[in-house]
Design a protein around this motif. Structure first.
Motif, PDB file in Angstrom:
ATOM      1  N   LEU A 104       0.832  -1.210   0.000  1.00  0.00           N
ATOM      2  CA  LEU A 104       0.000   0.000   0.000  1.00  0.00           C
ATOM      3  C   LEU A 104       0.863   1.255   0.000  1.00  0.00           C
ATOM      4  O   LEU A 104       0.635   2.182  -0.776  1.00  0.00           O
ATOM      5  N   VAL A 105       1.885   1.288   0.831  1.00  0.00           N
ATOM      6  CA  VAL A 105       2.764   2.453   0.915  1.00  0.00           C
ATOM      7  C   VAL A 105       3.522   2.664  -0.398  1.00  0.00           C
ATOM      8  O   VAL A 105       3.659   3.794  -0.872  1.00  0.00           O
ATOM      9  N   ALA A 131       1.674   4.351  -3.721  1.00  0.00           N
ATOM     10  CA  ALA A 131       1.532   5.800  -3.896  1.00  0.00           C
ATOM     11  C   ALA A 131       2.617   6.359  -4.816  1.00  0.00           C
ATOM     12  O   ALA A 131       2.301   6.997  -5.828  1.00  0.00           O
ATOM     13  N   PRO A 132       3.913   6.119  -4.518  1.00  0.00           N
ATOM     14  CA  PRO A 132       4.920   6.635  -5.459  1.00  0.00           C
ATOM     15  C   PRO A 132       4.853   5.952  -6.828  1.00  0.00           C
ATOM     16  O   PRO A 132       5.137   6.575  -7.850  1.00  0.00           O
ATOM     17  N   ARG A 133       4.452   4.692  -6.857  1.00  0.00           N
ATOM     18  CA  ARG A 133       4.371   4.001  -8.147  1.00  0.00           C
ATOM     19  C   ARG A 133       3.334   4.663  -9.044  1.00  0.00           C
ATOM     20  O   ARG A 133       3.569   4.881 -10.233  1.00  0.00           O
ATOM     21  N   VAL A 134       2.183   4.992  -8.479  1.00  0.00           N
ATOM     22  CA  VAL A 134       1.133   5.656  -9.264  1.00  0.00           C
ATOM     23  C   VAL A 134       1.626   7.032  -9.705  1.00  0.00           C
ATOM     24  O   VAL A 134       1.427   7.426 -10.864  1.00  0.00           O
ATOM     25  N   LEU A 135       2.296   7.771  -8.809  1.00  0.00           N
ATOM     26  CA  LEU A 135       2.815   9.098  -9.180  1.00  0.00           C
ATOM     27  C   LEU A 135       3.845   9.008 -10.299  1.00  0.00           C
ATOM     28  O   LEU A 135       3.807   9.783 -11.252  1.00  0.00           O
ATOM     29  N   VAL A 185      -3.951  -1.779  -4.605  1.00  0.00           N
ATOM     30  CA  VAL A 185      -4.316  -0.726  -3.657  1.00  0.00           C
ATOM     31  C   VAL A 185      -5.480  -1.204  -2.786  1.00  0.00           C
ATOM     32  O   VAL A 185      -5.463  -1.071  -1.565  1.00  0.00           O
TER      33      VAL A 185
END
Length: 182
Positions: A56-57, A60-64, A98
């Motif tokens: 989950l953590v 976030a950077p992967r999607v960005l 996610v």
């Protein structure tokens, strides 16, 4: 073949998340090998939670990173139906990587059972709802099984592209390659 690859960060995050998902799935399968209430079973469950939160953590950077960078083209190009199917599978993988940890965190929160992240106590509801926790657990497990089979199909498709279609689909995400498109 094209020399375009995904960015180094995209490749790193892809493989780290894939490893975390694989370990989380392996741990939850191993949990059933140990007697209920045993220290080993609790340790395996704890590890599953830790890797699930890591997924989950890291998402976030992967999607960005994914939103900031274009997808490198496949060379030679795949048929349109494969591209549509690929987009659907990738969207499902994204939603599941996610959604499953969110379901797991929600389940632990409403269960009222103590849980932690690397020893740091995480919150629970003051009035646990065991019925809701059980429902969330069922959805979490079902989605986990769907993720496992989709991940297997994803790997099979990458290998099919590499060995049968002989395109650069797999090489675009292969670890250790420099981004030669720059």
């Amino acid at each position: 073949m094209s020399s375009a690859t995904y960015s180094p960060w995209m490749r790193r995050l892809h493989w780290i998340i894939a490893l975390c998902v694989g370990i989380a799935l392996l741990l939850i399968e191993l949990k059933g090998w140990f007697p209920r209430g045993s220290a080993t079973r609790r340790a395996v469950q704890w590890g599953h939670i830790q890797f699930g939160i890591a997924v989950l953590v890291l998402m976030a950077p992967r999607v960005l990173v994914r939103l900031r960078a274009a997808t490198p083209p496949i060379t030679p190009p795949s048929p349109p139906w494969q591209m549509v199917l690929s987009k659907l599978v990738h969207a499902a993988l994204l939603l599941l990587t996610v959604g499953i940890p969110v379901l797991g965190v929600s389940m632990m929160f409403v269960s009222g059972k103590p849980w932690n992240l690397l020893g740091l106590a995480l919150p629970t509801m003051t009035t646990p709802d065991s019925t809701l926790a059980h429902q969330l657990k069922e959805v979490h497990e079902t989605c986990g099984n769907v993720l496992m089979w989709l991940a297997i199909a994803h790997v099979a498709a990458a290998l099919y592209h590499h060995f049968v279609q002989r395109d650069d689909t797999l090489l675009r995400m292969a670890p250790g390659l420099r981004n030669r498109s720059r």
